[in-house]
Design a protein around this motif. Structure first.
Motif, PDB file in Angstrom:
ATOM      1  N   UNK A 133       0.864  -1.180   0.000  1.00 59.57           N
ATOM      2  CA  UNK A 133       0.000   0.000   0.000  1.00 59.57           C
ATOM      3  C   UNK A 133       0.900   1.229   0.000  1.00 59.57           C
ATOM      4  N   UNK A 134       0.540   2.237  -0.796  1.00 59.51           N
ATOM      5  CA  UNK A 134       1.384   3.424  -0.886  1.00 59.51           C
ATOM      6  C   UNK A 134       0.564   4.693  -0.722  1.00 59.51           C
ATOM      7  N   UNK A 135       1.257   5.748  -0.351  1.00 63.46           N
ATOM      8  CA  UNK A 135       0.672   7.072  -0.191  1.00 63.46           C
ATOM      9  C   UNK A 135       0.844   7.803  -1.523  1.00 63.46           C
ATOM     10  N   UNK A 153      18.520  -0.145  -7.012  1.00 66.14           N
ATOM     11  CA  UNK A 153      18.354   1.273  -7.289  1.00 66.14           C
ATOM     12  C   UNK A 153      17.801   2.014  -6.094  1.00 66.14           C
ATOM     13  N   UNK A 154      17.794   3.314  -6.200  1.00 69.20           N
ATOM     14  CA  UNK A 154      17.320   4.175  -5.119  1.00 69.20           C
ATOM     15  C   UNK A 154      15.813   4.335  -5.228  1.00 69.20           C
ATOM     16  N   UNK A 155      15.080   3.548  -4.448  1.00 68.06           N
ATOM     17  CA  UNK A 155      13.624   3.603  -4.461  1.00 68.06           C
ATOM     18  C   UNK A 155      13.098   3.985  -3.087  1.00 68.06           C
ATOM     19  N   UNK A 156      11.806   4.311  -2.982  1.00 72.01           N
ATOM     20  CA  UNK A 156      11.223   4.739  -1.704  1.00 72.01           C
ATOM     21  C   UNK A 156      11.371   3.697  -0.609  1.00 72.01           C
ATOM     22  N   UNK A 157      11.454   4.175   0.627  1.00 70.66           N
ATOM     23  CA  UNK A 157      11.561   3.285   1.775  1.00 70.66           C
ATOM     24  C   UNK A 157      10.249   2.527   2.013  1.00 70.66           C
ATOM     25  N   UNK A 158      10.388   1.317   2.537  1.00 66.09           N
ATOM     26  CA  UNK A 158       9.246   0.425   2.751  1.00 66.09           C
ATOM     27  C   UNK A 158       9.218  -0.018   4.210  1.00 66.09           C
ATOM     28  N   UNK A 159       8.018  -0.212   4.744  1.00 62.96           N
ATOM     29  CA  UNK A 159       7.829  -0.757   6.094  1.00 62.96           C
ATOM     30  C   UNK A 159       7.365  -2.200   5.974  1.00 62.96           C
ATOM     31  N   UNK A 160       8.087  -3.109   6.637  1.00 61.97           N
ATOM     32  CA  UNK A 160       7.773  -4.539   6.570  1.00 61.97           C
ATOM     33  C   UNK A 160       7.573  -5.110   7.967  1.00 61.97           C
ATOM     34  N   UNK A 161       7.158  -6.379   8.021  1.00 62.88           N
ATOM     35  CA  UNK A 161       6.940  -7.080   9.292  1.00 62.88           C
ATOM     36  C   UNK A 161       7.821  -8.330   9.354  1.00 62.88           C
ATOM     37  N   UNK A 202       1.750  -6.179  12.216  1.00 65.15           N
ATOM     38  CA  UNK A 202       1.180  -5.283  11.208  1.00 65.15           C
ATOM     39  C   UNK A 202       0.798  -3.932  11.806  1.00 65.15           C
ATOM     40  N   UNK A 203       0.181  -3.923  12.975  1.00 62.64           N
ATOM     41  CA  UNK A 203      -0.332  -2.673  13.558  1.00 62.64           C
ATOM     42  C   UNK A 203       0.757  -1.622  13.706  1.00 62.64           C
ATOM     43  N   UNK A 204       1.911  -2.043  14.192  1.00 60.84           N
ATOM     44  CA  UNK A 204       3.016  -1.102  14.393  1.00 60.84           C
ATOM     45  C   UNK A 204       3.483  -0.517  13.069  1.00 60.84           C
ATOM     46  N   UNK A 205       3.657  -1.378  12.073  1.00 61.89           N
ATOM     47  CA  UNK A 205       4.147  -0.906  10.774  1.00 61.89           C
ATOM     48  C   UNK A 205       3.139   0.008  10.096  1.00 61.89           C
ATOM     49  N   UNK A 206       1.871  -0.364  10.132  1.00 61.56           N
ATOM     50  CA  UNK A 206       0.866   0.465   9.452  1.00 61.56           C
ATOM     51  C   UNK A 206       0.691   1.798  10.175  1.00 61.56           C
ATOM     52  N   UNK A 207       0.852   1.780  11.491  1.00 58.24           N
ATOM     53  CA  UNK A 207       0.800   3.022  12.247  1.00 58.24           C
ATOM     54  C   UNK A 207       1.891   3.981  11.819  1.00 58.24           C
ATOM     55  N   UNK A 215       6.601   5.949   2.592  1.00 52.64           N
ATOM     56  CA  UNK A 215       5.484   6.040   1.647  1.00 52.64           C
ATOM     57  C   UNK A 215       4.890   4.699   1.231  1.00 52.64           C
ATOM     58  N   UNK A 216       5.505   3.571   1.686  1.00 56.09           N
ATOM     59  CA  UNK A 216       4.998   2.244   1.315  1.00 56.09           C
ATOM     60  C   UNK A 216       5.028   1.317   2.517  1.00 56.09           C
ATOM     61  N   UNK A 217       4.045   0.403   2.577  1.00 52.06           N
ATOM     62  CA  UNK A 217       3.966  -0.552   3.663  1.00 52.06           C
ATOM     63  C   UNK A 217       3.360  -1.850   3.154  1.00 52.06           C
ATOM     64  N   UNK A 218       3.782  -2.956   3.713  1.00 49.41           N
ATOM     65  CA  UNK A 218       3.151  -4.235   3.400  1.00 49.41           C
ATOM     66  C   UNK A 218       1.821  -4.301   4.127  1.00 49.41           C
ATOM     67  N   UNK A 219       0.743  -4.527   3.388  1.00 48.74           N
ATOM     68  CA  UNK A 219      -0.570  -4.611   4.017  1.00 48.74           C
ATOM     69  C   UNK A 219      -1.471  -5.490   3.147  1.00 48.74           C
TER      70      UNK A 219
END
Length: 334
Positions: A133-135, A153-161, A202-207, A215-219
């Motif tokens: 999911x992205x903003x 490559x240099x891409x946006x940071x991601x939040x994972x679990x 998941x809750x912590x990462x999505x928060x 700008x991106x998270x696994x959801x």
């Protein structure tokens, strides 16, 4: 000492009430934290179930589904759990092998799932597809495929679990295995520099995601529906990759050690009832496992179905899960 009739009646009433409360059995359900949060389905399910069961429903919340299995293995047959709610198909074979669970009596023949359901122990109560999911306000040009996401490559940071404690984290691990096979470690090595943090659940990462930390998270493909329904915004979007999206079917099961077997069965059946299934889309933000007709929000009817459904057999996951996690740890920790 003389005692008034009204006082005797009041005392007698209190005693009767206390006796009635003492006679009510308590059903203990282990689940994940977000399920029993104030915005999750837990509070409404508790209210409705207690109204019909003449019992007390007690929740025990843990960080995520994978943490549930670890807790049960630690407690063994001495666990206080009567029911466990929140495991998924990636964990059912490993969970069944413990011998802690009893076969369910719930009729699942009429459930509507993307895959055939033949398991006699675990009862599905919702399903969804993992997605990034992205903003859209911060990331106007997101990756269009898993191949692009894992490209160097240099891409946006991601939040994972973490796949050791989180079912979405494990789902991504298996997603990568399904797509890349023996070359999954190479793909992870390319993803690792883009990861901002790896949370336990998941809750912590999505928060962190909604706070703007990345700008991106696994959801899930259904996550944008939450923002559309509650915040009236389509700012957040889910990516539908051509390689496919990994399916998650969440399940509940009765513990063989439960002293309230009939009550536990009643609760499992209740999970697949229309009353509960109508709650699932707008509280757990997953798809229901029964047809709820017009009660399915329009935001859910508009969610694109994945181009390809990915799902690894549970027995294969059980056989390789720990080895694949070790492989993942060695790669992302470099």
């Amino acid at each position: 000492m003389r005692v008034s009739a009204s006082l005797l009646a009041a005392v007698f009433g209190i005693l009767l009430s206390s006796a009635a409360q003492a006679a009510e059995p308590t059903l203990t359900v282990y689940t994940y934290d977000s399920f029993i949060s104030e915005w999750g389905p837990g509070p409404a399910i508790q209210k409705q179930f207690e109204a019909q069961c003449h019992c007390k429903l007690t929740w025990v919340g843990l960080e995520d589904g994978a943490a549930l299995l670890s807790r049960l293995k630690m407690e063994g047959k001495k666990t206080k759990a009567d029911v466990v709610l929140g495991l998924d198909t990636n964990l059912t074979s490993e969970a069944a092998a413990t011998g802690f669970f009893a076969p369910a009596k719930v009729d699942v023949s009429k459930l509507k799932l993307p895959v055939a359901w033949n398991d006699k122990t675990f009862v599905p109560y919702d399903y969804g597809y993992f997605a990034f999911v992205y903003d859209s306000q911060k990331l106007p040009n997101p990756p269009k495929s898993l191949a692009e996401l894992t490209a160097p490559g240099d891409q946006p940071k991601i939040l994972l679990m973490d796949p050791r404690t989180s079912t979405p984290g494990l789902g991504l691990l298996l997603w990568m295995k399904e797509v890349y096979g023996d070359k999954a470690t190479e793909a992870w090595a390319k993803v690792a520099p883009k990861v901002l943090t790896i949370s336990k659940g998941w809750s912590e990462a999505y928060g962190l995601f909604v706070k703007g930390e990345a700008p991106m998270v696994l959801s899930y493909t259904t996550s944008p529906a939450y923002h559309q329904i509650n915040e009236k915004t389509d700012r957040y979007k889910a990516l539908d990759f051509p390689e496919g999206n990994y399916l998650q079917v969440e399940v509940a099961a009765r513990m063989a050690s439960s002293k309230h077997a009939d009550l536990a069965e009643q609760f499992l059946a209740f999970l697949t009832s229309p009353e509960v299934q109508k709650l699932i889309p707008t509280t757990n933000y997953m798809f229901p496992v029964v047809d709820i007709g017009n009660d399915l929000p329009a935001e859910f009817r508009n969610i694109p179905q994945p181009q390809k459904t990915l799902l690894m057999p549970s027995d294969e996951v059980a056989k390789h899960r720990h080895a694949w996690i070790r492989e993942w740890l060695e790669t992302v920790s470099r």
